[in-house]
Write a protein that holds these residues in place. Structure first.
Motif, PDB file in Angstrom:
ATOM      1  N   ILE A  43       0.883  -1.167   0.000  1.00 55.97           N
ATOM      2  CA  ILE A  43       0.000   0.000   0.000  1.00 55.97           C
ATOM      3  C   ILE A  43       0.917   1.213   0.000  1.00 55.97           C
ATOM      4  O   ILE A  43       1.522   1.550   1.018  1.00 55.97           O
ATOM      5  CB  ILE A  43      -0.919   0.014   1.235  1.00 55.97           C
ATOM      6  CG1 ILE A  43      -1.772  -1.253   1.286  1.00 55.97           C
ATOM      7  CG2 ILE A  43      -1.800   1.261   1.227  1.00 55.97           C
ATOM      8  CD1 ILE A  43      -2.586  -1.397   2.563  1.00 55.97           C
ATOM      9  N   ASN A  44       1.080   1.822  -1.162  1.00 61.93           N
ATOM     10  CA  ASN A  44       1.983   2.967  -1.273  1.00 61.93           C
ATOM     11  C   ASN A  44       1.401   4.198  -0.602  1.00 61.93           C
ATOM     12  O   ASN A  44       0.181   4.394  -0.586  1.00 61.93           O
ATOM     13  CB  ASN A  44       2.264   3.268  -2.750  1.00 61.93           C
ATOM     14  CG  ASN A  44       3.143   2.209  -3.388  1.00 61.93           C
ATOM     15  OD1 ASN A  44       4.171   1.837  -2.828  1.00 61.93           O
ATOM     16  ND2 ASN A  44       2.737   1.701  -4.539  1.00 61.93           N
ATOM     17  N   ASN A  45       2.268   5.014  -0.043  1.00 57.85           N
ATOM     18  CA  ASN A  45       1.798   6.250   0.576  1.00 57.85           C
ATOM     19  C   ASN A  45       1.273   7.203  -0.500  1.00 57.85           C
ATOM     20  O   ASN A  45       1.857   7.333  -1.573  1.00 57.85           O
ATOM     21  CB  ASN A  45       2.913   6.916   1.378  1.00 57.85           C
ATOM     22  CG  ASN A  45       4.184   7.118   0.575  1.00 57.85           C
ATOM     23  OD1 ASN A  45       4.674   6.184  -0.054  1.00 57.85           O
ATOM     24  ND2 ASN A  45       4.708   8.323   0.605  1.00 57.85           N
ATOM     25  N   ILE A  46       0.137   7.835  -0.212  1.00 59.99           N
ATOM     26  CA  ILE A  46      -0.478   8.764  -1.166  1.00 59.99           C
ATOM     27  C   ILE A  46      -0.243  10.212  -0.754  1.00 59.99           C
ATOM     28  O   ILE A  46      -0.654  11.130  -1.443  1.00 59.99           O
ATOM     29  CB  ILE A  46      -1.992   8.495  -1.307  1.00 59.99           C
ATOM     30  CG1 ILE A  46      -2.688   8.608   0.058  1.00 59.99           C
ATOM     31  CG2 ILE A  46      -2.231   7.136  -1.934  1.00 59.99           C
ATOM     32  CD1 ILE A  46      -4.188   8.485  -0.017  1.00 59.99           C
ATOM     33  N   LYS A  47       0.422  10.405   0.407  1.00 55.23           N
ATOM     34  CA  LYS A  47       0.778  11.740   0.865  1.00 55.23           C
ATOM     35  C   LYS A  47       2.202  11.708   1.384  1.00 55.23           C
ATOM     36  O   LYS A  47       2.663  10.689   1.891  1.00 55.23           O
ATOM     37  CB  LYS A  47      -0.168  12.235   1.969  1.00 55.23           C
ATOM     38  CG  LYS A  47      -1.602  12.466   1.510  1.00 55.23           C
ATOM     39  CD  LYS A  47      -2.440  13.036   2.642  1.00 55.23           C
ATOM     40  CE  LYS A  47      -3.867  13.319   2.178  1.00 55.23           C
ATOM     41  NZ  LYS A  47      -4.695  13.885   3.270  1.00 55.23           N
ATOM     42  N   THR A  48       2.890  12.821   1.278  1.00 51.62           N
ATOM     43  CA  THR A  48       4.244  12.903   1.828  1.00 51.62           C
ATOM     44  C   THR A  48       4.247  13.537   3.209  1.00 51.62           C
ATOM     45  O   THR A  48       5.194  13.371   3.973  1.00 51.62           O
ATOM     46  CB  THR A  48       5.155  13.739   0.907  1.00 51.62           C
ATOM     47  OG1 THR A  48       4.575  15.032   0.726  1.00 51.62           O
ATOM     48  CG2 THR A  48       5.308  13.062  -0.452  1.00 51.62           C
ATOM     49  N   VAL A  49       3.162  14.246   3.535  1.00 55.63           N
ATOM     50  CA  VAL A  49       3.055  14.930   4.819  1.00 55.63           C
ATOM     51  C   VAL A  49       1.925  14.304   5.631  1.00 55.63           C
ATOM     52  O   VAL A  49       0.866  13.975   5.090  1.00 55.63           O
ATOM     53  CB  VAL A  49       2.781  16.438   4.627  1.00 55.63           C
ATOM     54  CG1 VAL A  49       2.659  17.148   5.963  1.00 55.63           C
ATOM     55  CG2 VAL A  49       3.901  17.069   3.798  1.00 55.63           C
ATOM     56  N   ALA A  50       2.143  14.126   6.916  1.00 54.96           N
ATOM     57  CA  ALA A  50       1.134  13.529   7.784  1.00 54.96           C
ATOM     58  C   ALA A  50      -0.127  14.389   7.824  1.00 54.96           C
ATOM     59  O   ALA A  50      -0.050  15.617   7.771  1.00 54.96           O
ATOM     60  CB  ALA A  50       1.690  13.367   9.198  1.00 54.96           C
ATOM     61  N   PRO A  51      -1.311  13.773   7.925  1.00 55.74           N
ATOM     62  CA  PRO A  51      -2.563  14.544   7.917  1.00 55.74           C
ATOM     63  C   PRO A  51      -2.745  15.450   9.120  1.00 55.74           C
ATOM     64  O   PRO A  51      -3.526  16.396   9.063  1.00 55.74           O
ATOM     65  CB  PRO A  51      -3.639  13.441   7.896  1.00 55.74           C
ATOM     66  CG  PRO A  51      -2.967  12.221   8.429  1.00 55.74           C
ATOM     67  CD  PRO A  51      -1.547  12.323   7.989  1.00 55.74           C
ATOM     68  N   VAL A 267       2.459   6.692   5.014  1.00 56.88           N
ATOM     69  CA  VAL A 267       3.394   5.625   5.367  1.00 56.88           C
ATOM     70  C   VAL A 267       3.216   4.436   4.415  1.00 56.88           C
ATOM     71  O   VAL A 267       2.106   3.931   4.239  1.00 56.88           O
ATOM     72  CB  VAL A 267       3.183   5.156   6.824  1.00 56.88           C
ATOM     73  CG1 VAL A 267       4.061   3.941   7.133  1.00 56.88           C
ATOM     74  CG2 VAL A 267       3.489   6.288   7.803  1.00 56.88           C
ATOM     75  N   LYS A 268       4.304   4.007   3.805  1.00 59.02           N
ATOM     76  CA  LYS A 268       4.302   2.834   2.923  1.00 59.02           C
ATOM     77  C   LYS A 268       4.160   1.571   3.768  1.00 59.02           C
ATOM     78  O   LYS A 268       4.873   1.396   4.761  1.00 59.02           O
ATOM     79  CB  LYS A 268       5.607   2.802   2.118  1.00 59.02           C
ATOM     80  CG  LYS A 268       5.751   1.619   1.183  1.00 59.02           C
ATOM     81  CD  LYS A 268       7.092   1.700   0.453  1.00 59.02           C
ATOM     82  CE  LYS A 268       7.316   0.487  -0.438  1.00 59.02           C
ATOM     83  NZ  LYS A 268       8.626   0.555  -1.131  1.00 59.02           N
ATOM     84  N   GLN A 269       3.261   0.659   3.362  1.00 60.33           N
ATOM     85  CA  GLN A 269       2.981  -0.540   4.149  1.00 60.33           C
ATOM     86  C   GLN A 269       2.986  -1.771   3.233  1.00 60.33           C
ATOM     87  O   GLN A 269       2.192  -1.862   2.296  1.00 60.33           O
ATOM     88  CB  GLN A 269       1.627  -0.403   4.854  1.00 60.33           C
ATOM     89  CG  GLN A 269       1.597   0.784   5.809  1.00 60.33           C
ATOM     90  CD  GLN A 269       0.211   1.160   6.282  1.00 60.33           C
ATOM     91  OE1 GLN A 269      -0.420   0.406   7.002  1.00 60.33           O
ATOM     92  NE2 GLN A 269      -0.261   2.323   5.855  1.00 60.33           N
TER      93      GLN A 269
END
Length: 435
Positions: A43-51, A267-269
């Protein structure tokens, strides 16, 4: 979501969302079959900054104006104390929570892991204590416990107390801890001179303290007079029934994050179907990759049982991998300070049970490995939340080993939630944002 080469047809772009009633084709659909060992998906991260990073924080990187703790009417001594530890901008949850705590409301704050909840309650508490303190309150043997912070583990108690001491230092306010694994004699020593202004305790130790050291008159009327702050990253069903036993639910102001019970989008999972006998080799490979190709950093390796922590530790010893171990069956004297040494970078790999997954500051952690897949979605959220935290490294990853059929069932529910962009199933609760 991305998959391995031979099942690339199942890959989907990060922006693609499956409809609520649409049945997605899962990468993990055949994972209960023995031929699936070696398969994986990410599951690739879709944001670089935390929500939980506020828009003003993002804008500040572009030299625009931004909100600081001065805007929250925190006294200058506290703002200066935060400046010294390089905390300048409040997170979203802090912006929402601090003003309401300062107004005296009972609060239920439900926000994702790593969003800065500790300061959300400690800052207004210390601010209030310094504003209300009187000279006679701090004469010898005259202190009373004004604030009780109840946490699930000894390690978290020490961490919260350390933050509290930093904030209390300018005002002469006293913070003490009582943690599990200690006898009544040790607890009595904590209170031998006088009571602290802020007591941080674990449940078992608090019970011992109440019955052996704290005078009953000090706790009389607690339910009616105390301000109640309930703070956490997961709130499954039944929370309301518990709270009804101690307070009027109508008096509680609820602050609920939009991302509560969601997978972290920044976060990449990765999920790897692997035989139990091969997990140690996959772990060693992941740790080598972290140190030699990704620039190093901390790694947390989670096991479901204390016995597995011990066995895995001996196996890594034979492989020459330096590490520390932390599990609940350790004697208190042995367990003390282990997590703190990991936080400070004395060792880069910590093998642990879920006692290290709740609330602890793991800002230096770049990799979380679920050596044993967690037994519930709640555990997965807390473990995965050790990366991508406020003030931490921005490229954290989670690697989960999937071995048993019951692991696959949980993984499939996580995969569906990721594709539908919804909260994890079974994590719905009666908590509703009233703000």
């Amino acid at each position: 979501l991305a998959n391995d080469a031979w099942r690339h047809v199942l890959n989907q772009s990060a922006g693609y969302v499956v409809g609520k009633f649409e049945q997605p084709t899962l990468c993990s659909s055949g994972w209960k079959h023995n031929k699936s060992f070696g398969d994986y998906f990410t599951i690739n991260n879709i944001k670089t900054v935390a929500p939980y990073v506020t828009e003003t924080q993002k804008e500040d990187t572009e030299q625009k104006s931004s909100v600081t703790f001065n805007n929250l009417h925190i006294c200058k001594e506290l703002v200066e104390a935060l400046d010294r530890i390089n905390i300048i901008h409040p997170t979203t949850v802090q912006l929402q929570t601090i003003p309401k705590v300062m107004k005296g409301h009972n609060i239920l704050c439900a926000a994702e892991t790593g969003s800065g909840k500790t300061l959300s309650y400690l800052l207004p508490i210390v601010n209030r204590l310094q504003a209300e303190k009187k000279p006679h309150m701090y004469t010898e043997n005259s202190r009373k416990i004004h604030t009780l912070v109840l946490v699930p583990s000894r390690e978290l108690a020490e961490q919260v107390a350390a933050v509290s001491r930093t904030l209390c230092a300018p005002f002469g306010l006293l913070t003490r801890t009582v943690g599990g694994g200690r006898g009544v004699g040790h607890i009595k020593m904590v209170f031998k001179r006088n009571h602290p202004d802020i007591l941080v305790a674990t449940p078992g130790a608090l019970v011992k303290a109440l019955f052996s050291t704290i005078e009953p008159k000090q706790t009389r009327g607690l339910v009616h007079k105390a301000q109640l702050l309930v703070v956490g990253a997961t709130f499954p069903g039944g929370v309301g029934e518990v709270l009804k036993q101690v307070t009027d639910l109508g008096s509680i102001v609820v602050i609920k994050s939009k991302m509560l019970h969601f997978l972290m989008p920044h976060v990449k999972q990765t999920f790897l179907k692997v035989k139990g006998a091969d997990k140690i080799l996959e772990l060693n490979q992941a740790l080598k990759l972290l140190q030699h190709e990704k620039g190093g950093g901390g790694a947390l390796v989670f096991c479901n049982k204390s016995a597995t922590v011990n066995w895995l530790g001996h196996s890594l010893d034979e492989m020459g991998v330096q590490h520390a171990r932390l599990q609940g069956e350790m004697p208190a004297a042995v367990r003390s300070g282990i997590f703190h040494s990991f936080q400070k970078g004395a060792v880069d790999v910590l093998i642990c049970t879920d006692i290290a997954s709740r609330g602890l500051d793991t800002s230096r952690v770049r990799l979380v490995v679920n050596y044993d897949f967690p037994e519930s979605h709640t555990d997965y959220i807390h473990r995965a939340g050790r990366v991508g935290r406020a003030g931490g490294v921005e490229d954290g990853e989670v690697l989960s080993f999937v071995t048993h059929p019951w692991d696959v069932e949980l993984v499939q529910k996580i995969e569906i939630a990721a594709r539908r962009r919804t909260s994890l199933p079974g994590m719905e609760s009666e908590i509703h944002d009233q703000t």
